[in-house]
Structure formats: C-alpha cells, structure tokens
Design a protein around this motif. Structure first.
Motif, short mmCIF file in Angstrom:
data_model
loop_
_atom_site.label_atom_id
_atom_site.label_comp_id
_atom_site.label_asym_id
_atom_site.label_seq_id
_atom_site.Cartn_x
_atom_site.Cartn_y
_atom_site.Cartn_z
N ASN A 178 4.21 63.22 84.95
CA ASN A 178 5.40 62.63 84.36
C ASN A 178 5.02 62.01 83.02
OD1 ASN A 178 7.65 61.09 83.63
ND2 ASN A 178 8.13 60.54 85.74
N PRO A 179 5.00 62.81 81.94
CA PRO A 179 4.51 62.31 80.65
C PRO A 179 5.25 61.08 80.15
CG PRO A 179 4.68 64.69 80.62
CD PRO A 179 5.32 64.24 81.89
N ALA A 180 6.58 61.06 80.30
CA ALA A 180 7.35 59.92 79.79
C ALA A 180 6.92 58.62 80.45
CB ALA A 180 8.84 60.16 80.02
N LYS A 181 6.83 58.61 81.78
CA LYS A 181 6.42 57.42 82.50
C LYS A 181 4.96 57.07 82.21
CE LYS A 181 5.91 55.59 87.20
NZ LYS A 181 6.04 55.91 88.66
N ALA A 182 4.10 58.10 82.18
CA ALA A 182 2.67 57.87 81.98
C ALA A 182 2.37 57.35 80.58
CB ALA A 182 1.90 59.18 82.22
N VAL A 183 3.01 57.93 79.57
CA VAL A 183 2.80 57.44 78.20
C VAL A 183 3.23 55.99 78.10
CG1 VAL A 183 3.63 57.65 75.82
CG2 VAL A 183 2.94 59.69 77.07
N ALA A 184 4.35 55.64 78.71
CA ALA A 184 4.84 54.27 78.66
C ALA A 184 3.86 53.29 79.30
CB ALA A 184 6.20 54.18 79.34
N SER A 185 3.38 53.60 80.51
CA SER A 185 2.48 52.68 81.21
C SER A 185 1.14 52.57 80.49
CB SER A 185 2.28 53.13 82.66
OG SER A 185 1.63 54.39 82.72
N MET A 186 0.61 53.69 79.99
CA MET A 186 -0.67 53.66 79.31
C MET A 186 -0.57 52.91 77.99
SD MET A 186 -3.69 54.72 80.07
CE MET A 186 -5.18 54.19 79.21
N THR A 187 0.53 53.09 77.27
CA THR A 187 0.70 52.41 75.99
C THR A 187 0.81 50.91 76.16
OG1 THR A 187 1.85 54.36 75.16
CG2 THR A 187 2.08 52.35 73.89
N ARG A 188 1.53 50.49 77.19
CA ARG A 188 1.63 49.04 77.45
C ARG A 188 0.26 48.45 77.72
NH1 ARG A 188 6.34 50.56 80.37
NH2 ARG A 188 5.13 50.60 82.31
N TRP A 189 -0.56 49.17 78.49
CA TRP A 189 -1.89 48.65 78.82
C TRP A 189 -2.77 48.61 77.58
CZ3 TRP A 189 -6.89 50.52 78.62
CH2 TRP A 189 -7.85 49.71 79.22
#
Length: 376
Positions: A178-189
């Motif tokens: 799920n690129p959209a969800k994964a990019v969001a969570s990784m970027t926040r971290w």
C-alpha cells in the motif's frame, strides 16, 4: 579441515547452527583456523569500517540478501549482522551461524567481513535487537538496512529498537503493498528524526539518472518556458515501482514548488494527481504496466501552448540507455547512458555517506503531501 573458496570469498565456520552464547567463541575459532591455514608468513589483515545490521522477514529474503553481502563488503568492509525473523528451527527459538569473507592481497590476506546470521522464530523476534547490540564492534558507525518488505514504522518495537542502534537507516520502498499508506507512515517517522539519524531510501539512488536527465533537458536555458508552461506529465512504470515513481514526482513537486491539491485512483493500475504551480495546474497521470521489471519505463512532459506544441518523452531502451522518443517529442531524438545499478552497489555506496540529504528529505515531504490529498 576448512575448505576455502577461491578469492572472493566466503569461509563458513560450520554447517550446523550454534547457540547465541557461542557466537564469540565460533568467530575466534574461525579466525584461528584461518590464520593457521593461510598465513604462511604472510599478513592476515582485518578490515572493518562499520557495523551493518540487516533485517529480513524470512529465509527467502535472507538468502537473496546473503548473496549480495560479498559485493557490499568488497567495497565497504564491515561486521555484518543478518537478522532473520520467522525462521524455521528444529529446536529452540533462536540460533546463529557465523562466517567470514576474505580476499587475497599481494602482501597477504584481508578479511573484509565477519558475518553473524541470527535466525529467530516469530515468538523470539523481539530478542534480535539485544543480540545485535551485544555483537556490534564498538566505536564504529552502525547502519541498519531494513530489507523487510514491511514499511519500517509498521513493524513497531522491533524496528524502533534496531533503529536506536544505528547512525544511519537504509530502507527500500520497492514492493510495498500500500504505497500511499506506507509513504505517509515512513515520511512521518523520517521527519521526526530531525538531526539524530541519516535516513536513506534506495529508490532515491535508483532514480538518480532520471533526476539528472530531467534537470538537464528541461533546464530553462535548454528548453525555455517548458517548466513554466508544463501542464501534463505521464509516467509508465513496471510492477512494484509505484513508490519509486511517487518519489520522483515528489522530487519534481519539491523543486518546482508545486502544491498537491488532489489525487485519486482511476483503476488498479492507474492513478492521477493534480498540482498547482505559480502559473497553472499540472496533471500527473501514472500507469503501471502489466509486466516488466520494477523500473520507470517512460516519462512524458507536455508544455504545449495553443499556438506551439512542446513535448518530450523519455523511454528506457535497455539496462544501459534512456532515449528521447522522436514520435512523442518536439525536441530532437537523443540517447543517454543510464545503467541500472544493482542493489549491492546502492548499499555499499550509501554506507560511506554520513550526511543528511536535504533534497531527498524535501522530496519525501512532498510525497507526504501527495499521500495526504490522495487519502481524502
């Protein structure tokens, strides 16, 4: 008697697995046997520039990564701790294997890596960080390569504890479900790290040739007015390359100061974003090809005006070249050298880097903004 492979280069202490408490003893024995068998009056030198912790979800991932270690340590010698979750063990819940990598020099031998494989069953995965901590070489920089297909923050405490051991974290967004969800969570971290750690995405190096090519060809001195009049970008990529494509678009948005205003999924293989620049609205249409490698295959820019067409289409021709497609472009056809780097080369190159990459971080922030509008 130990059987040695020809230079380049692996020596295994034993075929059977050992307990965690025997790791240090097994390494000492391996060193002792190596000295006895090959020294012959020559120097046996140990080269070690850093610690490299690698986490894999399962045996299949670990075998694939294991085949790359030789090429990595040949360029950047290190102590390698290969941590394997969800392992299959006949008895016990956690075991290990040790080995060394060596090469022959004119004046003797060089050991360029000590490799410690730690295999844990699912119920013992939480022990991996403490095992890694106990076997790091002190006073050397430490890199965590998160080789899992699971986005790092979603792994919870396992990732966070391993990350605490490292000065640098390397991850790869290729194949995220799920690129959209994964990019969001990784970027926040990544944003939360501030100045504490260097974080690097292998996709950033994978798109380096595309970034360089686009910068050169669309430079205002080369294509006057193209960027100001740009209205459409169309991208075609292979399976498992959406997150990499996402980062390329994020890079363009960050450098050209575009604001993401909308994004939606058109089908299982297509999505579209809309951006607002100072001059106009830009549409980005992304399409996944039904087959192929996880690569960018075609990128088209259209800045046509009512009275004047303006387009350029880049296409990957093979593993060594990107070309301008004459039939889809209003600029002369050209071919550019652009070799696809192998992953071990990307890893070894990044191990030598110790500075934060502001361009990458800006691209990641833009990618996060793209995720936000896409999820509305």
């Amino acid at each position: 008697m130990i059987a040695y492979s020809s230079p380049n280069k692996m020596l295994t202490a034993q075929t059977k697995r050992i307990s965690i408490s025997d790791i240090d003893l097994a390494i000492r024995r391996l060193w002792s046997n190596f000295h006895q068998d090959v020294s012959g009056g020559h120097t046996v030198m140990r080269a070690c520039m850093s610690n490299l912790i690698i986490y894999c979800d399962n045996k299949d991932q670990a075998e694939y990564v294991g085949n790359e270690i030789s090429a990595i340590v040949d360029i950047h010698p290190a102590r390698v701790l290969l941590l394997i979750g969800n392992g299959q063990l006949k008895k016990g819940s956690i075991e290990s294997l040790v080995s060394i990598y060596y090469t022959e020099l004119n004046e003797g031998w060089q050991v360029c890596a000590e490799r410690i494989d730690v295999i844990a069953k699912a119920e013992a995965v939480d022990r991996l960080p403490s095992v890694a901590r106990a076997h790091l070489v002190g006073d050397l920089p430490t890199t965590l390569w998160w080789a899992s297909r699971q986005p790092a923050p979603e792994a919870g405490e396992l990732f966070f504890q391993l990350a605490e051991l490292a000065n640098q974290i390397i991850y790869d967004n290729m194949g995220w479900a799920n690129p959209a969800k994964a990019v969001a969570s990784m970027t926040r971290w990544v944003a939360a790290q501030q100045d504490s750690q260097v974080v690097h995405n292998l996709a950033w190096r994978r798109i380096a040739s595309w970034r360089k090519l686009i910068s050169q060809v669309l430079d205002p001195q080369t294509a006057p007015g193209a960027l100001d009049s740009l209205s459409l970008i169309e991208i075609e990529h292979g399976p498992h390359a959406l997150a990499m494509t996402w980062l390329l678009v994020g890079w363009l948005a960050s450098r050209l100061q575009w604001k993401a205003i909308d994004g939606k999924k058109l089908s299982d293989s297509e999505l579209v974003w809309r951006f607002q620049s100072k001059q106009k609205e830009i549409k980005v249409h992304v399409k996944r090809l039904p087959e192929g490698e996880p690569l960018l295959y075609q990128v088209l820019f259209d800045w046509s005006q009512a009275d004047q067409p303006g387009r350029i289409c880049f296409e990957r021709l093979d593993h060594d070249r990107i070309g301008i497609v004459e039939s889809l472009s209003t600029v002369p056809s050209r071919v550019f050298s652009s070799t696809i780097p192998i992953r071990s080369t990307l890893i070894s190159a990044q191990l030598a880097q110790r500075n934060r990459d502001k361009l990458f971080e800006d691209a990641l922030k833009a990618s996060q903004a793209m995720s936000a509008v896409f999820q509305k």
